[in-house]
Write a protein that holds these residues in place. Structure first.
Motif, PDB file in Angstrom:
ATOM      1  N   MET A   1     -20.868   3.841  -3.877  1.00  0.00           N
ATOM      2  CA  MET A   1     -19.952   3.611  -2.396  1.00  0.00           C
ATOM      3  C   MET A   1     -19.290   2.043  -2.778  1.00  0.00           C
ATOM      4  N   THR A   2     -18.094   2.051  -2.291  1.00  0.00           N
ATOM      5  CA  THR A   2     -17.381   0.807  -2.520  1.00  0.00           C
ATOM      6  C   THR A   2     -17.610  -0.146  -1.593  1.00  0.00           C
ATOM      7  N   VAL A   3     -17.840  -1.483  -2.131  1.00  0.00           N
ATOM      8  CA  VAL A   3     -18.138  -2.711  -1.156  1.00  0.00           C
ATOM      9  C   VAL A   3     -16.661  -3.205  -0.514  1.00  0.00           C
ATOM     10  N   THR A   4     -16.845  -3.424   0.850  1.00  0.00           N
ATOM     11  CA  THR A   4     -15.539  -3.872   1.253  1.00  0.00           C
ATOM     12  C   THR A   4     -15.891  -5.192   1.934  1.00  0.00           C
ATOM     13  N   LEU A   5     -15.131  -6.394   1.645  1.00  0.00           N
ATOM     14  CA  LEU A   5     -15.423  -7.533   2.328  1.00  0.00           C
ATOM     15  C   LEU A   5     -14.446  -7.962   3.215  1.00  0.00           C
ATOM     16  N   LYS A   6     -14.805  -8.361   4.143  1.00  0.00           N
ATOM     17  CA  LYS A   6     -13.735  -8.897   5.411  1.00  0.00           C
ATOM     18  C   LYS A   6     -13.419 -10.405   5.058  1.00  0.00           C
ATOM     19  N   GLY A   7     -11.964 -10.789   4.999  1.00  0.00           N
ATOM     20  CA  GLY A   7     -11.787 -12.339   4.989  1.00  0.00           C
ATOM     21  C   GLY A   7     -10.847 -12.668   6.103  1.00  0.00           C
ATOM     22  N   MET A   8     -10.922 -13.941   6.358  1.00  0.00           N
ATOM     23  CA  MET A   8     -10.079 -14.488   7.318  1.00  0.00           C
ATOM     24  C   MET A   8      -9.261 -15.930   6.683  1.00  0.00           C
ATOM     25  N   THR A   9      -8.093 -15.698   6.812  1.00  0.00           N
ATOM     26  CA  THR A   9      -7.113 -17.063   6.364  1.00  0.00           C
ATOM     27  C   THR A   9      -6.235 -17.255   7.435  1.00  0.00           C
ATOM     28  N   TRP A  10      -5.212 -17.869   7.115  1.00  0.00           N
ATOM     29  CA  TRP A  10      -4.172 -18.713   8.161  1.00  0.00           C
ATOM     30  C   TRP A  10      -2.783 -17.932   7.914  1.00  0.00           C
ATOM     31  N   ASN A  11      -2.240 -17.917   9.242  1.00  0.00           N
ATOM     32  CA  ASN A  11      -0.947 -17.144   9.082  1.00  0.00           C
ATOM     33  C   ASN A  11       0.405 -18.118   8.546  1.00  0.00           C
ATOM     34  N   HIS A  12       0.327 -17.706   7.371  1.00  0.00           N
ATOM     35  CA  HIS A  12       1.339 -18.407   6.774  1.00  0.00           C
ATOM     36  C   HIS A  12       1.879 -17.807   5.330  1.00  0.00           C
ATOM     37  N   PRO A  13       2.932 -17.501   4.906  1.00  0.00           N
ATOM     38  CA  PRO A  13       2.926 -16.810   3.739  1.00  0.00           C
ATOM     39  C   PRO A  13       2.020 -17.623   2.595  1.00  0.00           C
ATOM     40  N   ARG A  14       2.096 -18.888   2.637  1.00  0.00           N
ATOM     41  CA  ARG A  14       1.451 -19.684   1.580  1.00  0.00           C
ATOM     42  C   ARG A  14      -0.102 -19.453   1.748  1.00  0.00           C
ATOM     43  N   GLY A  15      -0.627 -19.263   3.036  1.00  0.00           N
ATOM     44  CA  GLY A  15      -2.090 -18.789   3.309  1.00  0.00           C
ATOM     45  C   GLY A  15      -2.477 -17.496   2.975  1.00  0.00           C
ATOM     46  N   TYR A  16      -1.389 -16.390   3.546  1.00  0.00           N
ATOM     47  CA  TYR A  16      -2.002 -15.040   3.484  1.00  0.00           C
ATOM     48  C   TYR A  16      -1.558 -14.357   2.057  1.00  0.00           C
ATOM     49  N   ASP A  17      -0.416 -14.429   1.709  1.00  0.00           N
ATOM     50  CA  ASP A  17      -0.004 -13.534   0.690  1.00  0.00           C
ATOM     51  C   ASP A  17      -0.596 -13.613  -0.630  1.00  0.00           C
ATOM     52  N   PRO A  18      -1.083 -14.812  -0.999  1.00  0.00           N
ATOM     53  CA  PRO A  18      -1.724 -15.032  -2.347  1.00  0.00           C
ATOM     54  C   PRO A  18      -3.354 -14.259  -2.158  1.00  0.00           C
ATOM     55  N   MET A  19      -3.744 -14.550  -1.051  1.00  0.00           N
ATOM     56  CA  MET A  19      -5.348 -13.829  -0.774  1.00  0.00           C
ATOM     57  C   MET A  19      -4.977 -12.355  -1.085  1.00  0.00           C
ATOM     58  N   VAL A  20      -3.943 -11.872  -0.335  1.00  0.00           N
ATOM     59  CA  VAL A  20      -3.857  -9.995  -0.477  1.00  0.00           C
ATOM     60  C   VAL A  20      -3.498  -9.687  -2.236  1.00  0.00           C
ATOM     61  N   ALA A  21      -2.722 -10.717  -2.750  1.00  0.00           N
ATOM     62  CA  ALA A  21      -2.199 -10.245  -3.994  1.00  0.00           C
ATOM     63  C   ALA A  21      -3.206 -10.279  -4.946  1.00  0.00           C
ATOM     64  N   CYS A  22      -4.226 -11.557  -4.992  1.00  0.00           N
ATOM     65  CA  CYS A  22      -5.431 -11.899  -5.627  1.00  0.00           C
ATOM     66  C   CYS A  22      -6.342 -10.636  -5.351  1.00  0.00           C
ATOM     67  N   SER A  23      -6.809 -10.140  -4.123  1.00  0.00           N
ATOM     68  CA  SER A  23      -7.487  -9.365  -3.727  1.00  0.00           C
ATOM     69  C   SER A  23      -7.249  -7.919  -4.344  1.00  0.00           C
ATOM     70  N   SER A  24      -6.012  -7.464  -4.549  1.00  0.00           N
ATOM     71  CA  SER A  24      -5.584  -6.391  -5.270  1.00  0.00           C
ATOM     72  C   SER A  24      -5.974  -6.256  -6.598  1.00  0.00           C
ATOM     73  N   ARG A  25      -5.833  -7.504  -7.239  1.00  0.00           N
ATOM     74  CA  ARG A  25      -6.285  -7.562  -8.749  1.00  0.00           C
ATOM     75  C   ARG A  25      -7.657  -7.439  -8.838  1.00  0.00           C
ATOM     76  N   TRP A  26      -8.325  -8.129  -7.712  1.00  0.00           N
ATOM     77  CA  TRP A  26      -9.725  -7.913  -7.866  1.00  0.00           C
ATOM     78  C   TRP A  26     -10.375  -6.554  -7.741  1.00  0.00           C
ATOM     79  N   PHE A  27      -9.562  -5.956  -6.721  1.00  0.00           N
ATOM     80  CA  PHE A  27     -10.223  -4.514  -6.630  1.00  0.00           C
ATOM     81  C   PHE A  27     -10.147  -3.850  -7.765  1.00  0.00           C
ATOM     82  N   GLY A  28      -8.840  -3.851  -8.541  1.00  0.00           N
ATOM     83  CA  GLY A  28      -8.654  -3.203  -9.865  1.00  0.00           C
ATOM     84  C   GLY A  28      -9.782  -3.570 -10.773  1.00  0.00           C
ATOM     85  N   GLU A  29     -10.162  -4.668 -10.903  1.00  0.00           N
ATOM     86  CA  GLU A  29     -11.031  -5.245 -11.848  1.00  0.00           C
ATOM     87  C   GLU A  29     -12.534  -4.906 -11.546  1.00  0.00           C
ATOM     88  N   THR A  30     -12.900  -4.945 -10.312  1.00  0.00           N
ATOM     89  CA  THR A  30     -14.517  -4.866  -9.947  1.00  0.00           C
ATOM     90  C   THR A  30     -14.527  -3.456  -9.044  1.00  0.00           C
TER      91      THR A  30
END
Length: 377
Positions: A1-30
């Protein structure tokens, strides 16, 4: 079963976009999925962390919360046995005091993923060079060329920065005075002077609002002397006008020291049903390899020194990092005790009341000292 974590960050490209991008790589690796939600900057600074911890596995936090979250027992400490070498590496790569700012009562409650402090911003196409000192700032302000964010808590952050830069920083422990009365009056009068020279709308503006105004094609606002750095605005084509960032203009004689440290850290909820997976992600996204690559490339403002000194990262951001590093290294860490966050709001409100109503500095500073002492009760 795939583990799904929920995360909360702040609403600005600097705060949100890197979390989404890094999480995509993390999903591919783990195979572990991390889904991110975002909240406003104002909510980020004021919303109770305990409430977020009951809804999310991963939370991006501000370091002044650590005293409160320790008391509430809503986050997991990250200083886990067996991972000492990783933490040693993260601590050694701290930009200024970013890493120790999340250390409280001997435990590590978050890892820095975003390093920031009050720096100086200007439009290089409209202002050849930034003001070199506070006197030059005032000259530009009299010419109508300066904005400064004064919406709470940013007025208080500038109060902190000016006192620190004068070599008489505010207290971080209590229950005594926040600041000696004469220094407090001097700093209050400095704020009163510049507040009287800028657009009154500054009292409703946070750093993002100021930078958006500065980035407009026909802006008359070319300098923000004390403002939290936002790397996004120093990336070509992010906005019509490119903004450069540099060290704060000294008001004292010791250079760009004393700025009020900001930034964010990645924390793990004590209520997470998948704590091991969440902790693994926190260690990974804070690491140098990720911070200087995926995190920076996605528009993040890294918290790791490997990214700050990386030539490619600086080239893509008009030297944002190397141009502000001295101010980061000399930055001052705010109080972090349980009770501080409520003080930060009430003190900011009281400071702005005094500025707007032209109240005596002695009265306002006296009230700030009283509120600070009360915050320890």
């Amino acid at each position: 079963m795939t583990v799904t974590l929920k995360g909360m960050t702040w609403n600005h490209p600097r705060g949100y976009d890197p979390m989404v991008a890094c999480s995509s790589r993390w999903f591919g690796e783990t195979g572990v999925r991390v889904e991110w939600e975002k909240r406003s900057l104002q909510d980020f600074e004021t919303f109770p962390v305990e409430e977020l911890a009951r809804q999310f596995d991963l939370i991006v936090i501000d370091h002044p919360h650590v005293g409160q979250i320790t008391d509430e027992k809503c986050l997991l400490p990250l200083d886990i046995t067996g991972r000492e070498s990783e933490r040693t590496a993260l601590a050694a790569a701290s930009v200024g005091q970013s890493y120790p700012s999340y250390t409280w009562q001997g435990r590590q409650w978050a890892f820095p993923i975003d390093a920031a402090t009050q720096v100086q911003a200007w439009r290089p196409d409209l202002q050849a060079a930034p003001p070199a000192n506070w006197t030059e700032v005032l000259e530009l302000a009299r010419a109508g060329k300066v904005l400064i964010p004064l919406r709470p808590p940013h007025s208080l952050m500038s109060f902190y920065t000016l006192s620190g830069n004068l070599g008489r920083p505010c207290a971080v422990e209590g229950p005594g005075e926040l600041i000696d009365i004469e220094t407090g009056i001097q700093v209050f009068e400095m704020l009163r002077e510049i507040a009287g020279l800028v657009d009154p709308a500054c009292f409703e503006m946070d750093p993002i609002a100021v930078l958006e105004r500065m980035a407009e094609p026909r802006t008359t606002a070319v300098v923000a002397p004390l403002i939290y750095g936002y790397v996004s605005y120093s990336v070509k084509d992010f906005r019509p006008g490119l903004i450069h960032f540099g060290d704060i203009p000294p008001a004292g004689k010791s250079g760009p020291v004393g700025s009020a440290l900001g930034g964010t850290g990645i924390a793990v909820s004590a209520f997470s049903k998948n704590p091991d997976a969440a902790v693994d992600f926190a260690y990974w996204i804070a690491s140098g390899d990720v911070q200087k690559a995926d995190y920076a490339a996605a528009g993040g403002q890294p918290g790791h020194a490997d990214a700050w000194k990386d030539a490619g990262v600086n080239l893509a951001t008009a030297d944002f990092y190397c141009a502000t590093r001295a101010t980061l290294d000399g930055a001052w860490v705010r109080p972090r005790h349980d009770g501080y966050m409520a003080f930060q709001q009430s003190a900011s409100d009281r400071l702005n009341e005094g500025l707007l109503q032209r109240q005596p500095g002695r009265t306002v500073v006296g009230d700030l000292n009283r509120l600070f002492a009360e915050s320890f009760r």
